[in-house]
Design an enzyme around this catalytic site. Sequence first.
Site, PDB file in Angstrom:
ATOM      1  N   ARG A  55       0.829  -1.211   0.000  1.00 15.93           N
ATOM      2  CA  ARG A  55       0.000   0.000   0.000  1.00 15.93           C
ATOM      3  C   ARG A  55       0.860   1.257   0.000  1.00 15.93           C
ATOM      4  NH1 ARG A  55      -2.840   2.531   4.812  1.00 15.93           N
ATOM      5  NH2 ARG A  55      -4.269   4.063   3.910  1.00 15.93           N
ATOM      6  N   HIS A  59       0.526   3.985  -2.962  1.00 16.20           N
ATOM      7  CA  HIS A  59       0.089   5.354  -2.691  1.00 16.20           C
ATOM      8  C   HIS A  59       1.185   6.374  -2.985  1.00 16.20           C
ATOM      9  CE1 HIS A  59      -3.815   4.810  -0.228  1.00 16.20           C
ATOM     10  NE2 HIS A  59      -3.612   3.755  -1.001  1.00 16.20           N
ATOM     11  N   TRP A 200     -10.575  -8.532   2.342  1.00 15.14           N
ATOM     12  CA  TRP A 200     -11.300  -8.900   1.126  1.00 15.14           C
ATOM     13  C   TRP A 200     -11.315 -10.423   0.924  1.00 15.14           C
ATOM     14  CZ3 TRP A 200      -8.169  -4.638   1.511  1.00 15.14           C
ATOM     15  CH2 TRP A 200      -8.681  -3.405   1.104  1.00 15.14           C
TER      16      TRP A 200
END
Length: 285
Positions: A55, A59, A200
């Site tokens: 991540r 980002h 998820w």
Amino acid sequence: MAVKLLGAAIVPLGLFGVLSAGKGEGDWKAVRNDIAGLLEKEDYDDGSHGPLLVRLAWHASGTYSQFTKDGGSNGATMRFHPELNDGANAGLNIAMNVLEPVKKKHPWASYADIWTLAGSVAIEEMGGPKIEWRPGRTDSDGSQDDIPPNGRLPDALREGDHLRAIFYRMGFSDREIVALSGAHALGRCHTDRSGFTGPWTRAPTAFSNEYFRELVENTWTEKKWSGPKQFEDPTGDLMMLVSDLALLKDDDFKKWVMHYKENEDEFFQDFKAAWEKLIELGVER
């Protein structure tokens, strides 16, 4: 023996894929090994810092604009305000702190290179494709001219048109958007960061096409809670975001969701290409 690829020498690393010996001076294999040694963390989330480092790399890279030619992985500008305070980056200070010992041990390596390498190492170590990573990024000194405006990362509460606006700005196609979305096989959301909660998939530290299988084959209903809009499966254990389900509402996105659900090898191949493109955004050598 080193060979030439895109103007940089490529050093074979066996199971660790390849690293290129470019502008950065020093032992990149040692940097990579030190990053790999930081991934397992029994008392953090699902026992791994890996998803968090993916991540961070995403980002840090995903602020690029092909129109204004700013943002991207060069500079490691998330260290500075206002990017540091962008709500989309909540919790990534943890990832930066995890990697700080690597920077201290290898001060010649830029933060921008360490962050993108860390995400790539994490993908490989969690069973994903071998990433061809190149050094050569430099670090910003915090000049406001270097720092992209906030709001360039995806908003999980919005749908397909928004996803296209965000990713087309970076130069990605619909196919690449769906491939990169497959990284949601990894990690989980946190109420104290994004405001959402849950993973998820049931294997959040294993890179696979499981995200697409869950998206298509599971049943998703809106979660009844006081937090932001999200969806849950019948067990309440798994979640999907508005932006995830948007991939099923749009025919051009959905065809790739269905394709990757049935073809993990092609998903790995397409994700690898899209990720390597992502972490090169904004880099000039």
